[in-house]
Design a protein around this motif. Sequence first.
Motif, PDB file in Angstrom:
ATOM      1  N   MET A   1       0.840  -1.186   0.000  1.00 56.63           N
ATOM      2  CA  MET A   1       0.000   0.000   0.000  1.00 56.63           C
ATOM      3  C   MET A   1       0.883   1.248   0.000  1.00 56.63           C
ATOM      4  SD  MET A   1      -2.750   1.108   2.898  1.00 56.63           S
ATOM      5  CE  MET A   1      -4.062   2.150   2.399  1.00 56.63           C
ATOM      6  N   ASP A   2       0.545   2.204  -0.824  1.00 53.47           N
ATOM      7  CA  ASP A   2       1.263   3.470  -0.857  1.00 53.47           C
ATOM      8  C   ASP A   2       0.714   4.395   0.222  1.00 53.47           C
ATOM      9  OD1 ASP A   2       2.894   2.789  -2.965  1.00 53.47           O
ATOM     10  OD2 ASP A   2       1.444   3.468  -4.457  1.00 53.47           O
ATOM     11  N   TYR A   3       1.608   5.063   0.907  1.00 51.01           N
ATOM     12  CA  TYR A   3       1.220   5.979   1.973  1.00 51.01           C
ATOM     13  C   TYR A   3       1.573   7.403   1.586  1.00 51.01           C
ATOM     14  CZ  TYR A   3       0.274   2.252   5.312  1.00 51.01           C
ATOM     15  OH  TYR A   3      -0.253   1.177   5.963  1.00 51.01           O
ATOM     16  N   LEU A   4       0.694   8.320   1.905  1.00 49.21           N
ATOM     17  CA  LEU A   4       0.949   9.742   1.763  1.00 49.21           C
ATOM     18  C   LEU A   4       1.608  10.212   3.054  1.00 49.21           C
ATOM     19  CD1 LEU A   4       0.401  12.448   0.247  1.00 49.21           C
ATOM     20  CD2 LEU A   4      -1.692  12.591   1.568  1.00 49.21           C
ATOM     21  N   VAL A   5       2.705  10.931   2.949  1.00 45.00           N
ATOM     22  CA  VAL A   5       3.405  11.426   4.130  1.00 45.00           C
ATOM     23  C   VAL A   5       2.960  12.865   4.366  1.00 45.00           C
ATOM     24  CG1 VAL A   5       5.653  11.880   5.181  1.00 45.00           C
ATOM     25  CG2 VAL A   5       5.356   9.922   3.664  1.00 45.00           C
ATOM     26  N   THR A   6       2.384  13.124   5.526  1.00 48.17           N
ATOM     27  CA  THR A   6       1.866  14.455   5.846  1.00 48.17           C
ATOM     28  C   THR A   6       3.001  15.453   6.060  1.00 48.17           C
ATOM     29  OG1 THR A   6       1.815  14.019   8.216  1.00 48.17           O
ATOM     30  CG2 THR A   6      -0.180  13.473   6.961  1.00 48.17           C
ATOM     31  N   ARG A   7       2.665  16.725   6.008  1.00 45.75           N
ATOM     32  CA  ARG A   7       3.640  17.790   6.254  1.00 45.75           C
ATOM     33  C   ARG A   7       4.224  17.644   7.663  1.00 45.75           C
ATOM     34  NH1 ARG A   7       1.270  23.563   6.080  1.00 45.75           N
ATOM     35  NH2 ARG A   7       0.311  22.601   4.276  1.00 45.75           N
ATOM     36  N   HIS A   8       3.371  17.302   8.619  1.00 48.08           N
ATOM     37  CA  HIS A   8       3.829  17.104   9.996  1.00 48.08           C
ATOM     38  C   HIS A   8       4.870  15.984  10.055  1.00 48.08           C
ATOM     39  CE1 HIS A   8       3.601  16.765  14.383  1.00 48.08           C
ATOM     40  NE2 HIS A   8       3.526  15.457  14.204  1.00 48.08           N
ATOM     41  N   ALA A   9       4.598  14.869   9.374  1.00 49.73           N
ATOM     42  CA  ALA A   9       5.542  13.743   9.378  1.00 49.73           C
ATOM     43  C   ALA A   9       6.861  14.131   8.721  1.00 49.73           C
ATOM     44  CB  ALA A   9       4.929  12.537   8.686  1.00 49.73           C
ATOM     45  N   ARG A  10       6.806  14.880   7.621  1.00 51.18           N
ATOM     46  CA  ARG A  10       8.044  15.327   6.963  1.00 51.18           C
ATOM     47  C   ARG A  10       8.852  16.226   7.900  1.00 51.18           C
ATOM     48  NH1 ARG A  10       4.642  15.763   2.453  1.00 51.18           N
ATOM     49  NH2 ARG A  10       4.447  18.007   2.765  1.00 51.18           N
ATOM     50  N   SER A  11       8.153  17.089   8.618  1.00 54.46           N
ATOM     51  CA  SER A  11       8.818  17.961   9.583  1.00 54.46           C
ATOM     52  C   SER A  11       9.492  17.145  10.682  1.00 54.46           C
ATOM     53  CB  SER A  11       7.799  18.928  10.182  1.00 54.46           C
ATOM     54  OG  SER A  11       8.366  19.690  11.208  1.00 54.46           O
ATOM     55  N   ARG A  12       8.797  16.144  11.198  1.00 51.90           N
ATOM     56  CA  ARG A  12       9.365  15.299  12.255  1.00 51.90           C
ATOM     57  C   ARG A  12      10.555  14.489  11.739  1.00 51.90           C
ATOM     58  NH1 ARG A  12       7.358  18.571  14.681  1.00 51.90           N
ATOM     59  NH2 ARG A  12       5.652  18.420  16.144  1.00 51.90           N
ATOM     60  N   CYS A  13      10.496  14.061  10.478  1.00 47.76           N
ATOM     61  CA  CYS A  13      11.637  13.352   9.879  1.00 47.76           C
ATOM     62  C   CYS A  13      12.873  14.232   9.935  1.00 47.76           C
ATOM     63  CB  CYS A  13      11.342  12.983   8.427  1.00 47.76           C
ATOM     64  SG  CYS A  13      10.243  11.597   8.208  1.00 47.76           S
ATOM     65  N   THR A  14      12.710  15.480   9.545  1.00 43.25           N
ATOM     66  CA  THR A  14      13.823  16.421   9.550  1.00 43.25           C
ATOM     67  C   THR A  14      14.340  16.646  10.965  1.00 43.25           C
ATOM     68  OG1 THR A  14      12.914  17.523   7.612  1.00 43.25           O
ATOM     69  CG2 THR A  14      14.532  18.744   8.897  1.00 43.25           C
ATOM     70  N   GLN A  15      13.434  16.880  11.899  1.00 41.68           N
ATOM     71  CA  GLN A  15      13.818  17.159  13.282  1.00 41.68           C
ATOM     72  C   GLN A  15      14.496  15.970  13.946  1.00 41.68           C
ATOM     73  OE1 GLN A  15      10.082  18.222  14.995  1.00 41.68           O
ATOM     74  NE2 GLN A  15      10.195  20.350  14.300  1.00 41.68           N
ATOM     75  N   ARG A  16      14.079  14.760  13.576  1.00 39.18           N
ATOM     76  CA  ARG A  16      14.565  13.554  14.251  1.00 39.18           C
ATOM     77  C   ARG A  16      15.611  12.797  13.460  1.00 39.18           C
ATOM     78  NH1 ARG A  16       8.404  12.512  16.263  1.00 39.18           N
ATOM     79  NH2 ARG A  16       8.500  14.113  17.869  1.00 39.18           N
ATOM     80  N   GLY A  17      16.033  13.350  12.328  1.00 37.97           N
ATOM     81  CA  GLY A  17      17.110  12.733  11.558  1.00 37.97           C
ATOM     82  C   GLY A  17      16.731  11.434  10.882  1.00 37.97           C
ATOM     83  N   ILE A  18      15.486  11.306  10.462  1.00 39.02           N
ATOM     84  CA  ILE A  18      15.016  10.102   9.787  1.00 39.02           C
ATOM     85  C   ILE A  18      14.767  10.458   8.318  1.00 39.02           C
ATOM     86  CG2 ILE A  18      13.232   8.325   9.705  1.00 39.02           C
ATOM     87  CD1 ILE A  18      12.655   9.061  12.690  1.00 39.02           C
ATOM     88  N   PRO A  19      15.545   9.896   7.378  1.00 40.41           N
ATOM     89  CA  PRO A  19      15.365  10.246   5.982  1.00 40.41           C
ATOM     90  C   PRO A  19      14.054   9.699   5.406  1.00 40.41           C
ATOM     91  CG  PRO A  19      17.119   8.645   6.222  1.00 40.41           C
ATOM     92  CD  PRO A  19      16.646   8.984   7.591  1.00 40.41           C
TER      93      PRO A  19
END
Length: 92
Positions: A1-19
């Motif tokens: 299943m394809d998932y849409l990544v929300t703006r919040h999740a993208r922000s948390r990726c950046t903050q938490r160092g998760i590519p």
Amino acid sequence: MDYLVTRHARSRCTQRGIPQRGVELLVAFGREAKAVGGAQIIVLGRKERLELESEFGHPALARLRIESDTFAVTKDGCVLTVGHRLKPVKEL
């Protein structure tokens, strides 16, 4: 299943160092458990991590910074947030 990544999740990726690629692999290979409000939490257990290592190799996973404590919360085909677990996930 394809998932849409929300703006919040993208922000948390950046903050938490998760590519972003790490989140894609987590969603593709991870194990789901029920979370509050009808959401699911996706984590990498030992079995899933070994499967990823056999497919991509340990150095590739190290570069992607996918640790055994990384998680994603999903609901209705969207990744809502990502992070690093501080407590074990129950019901796996």
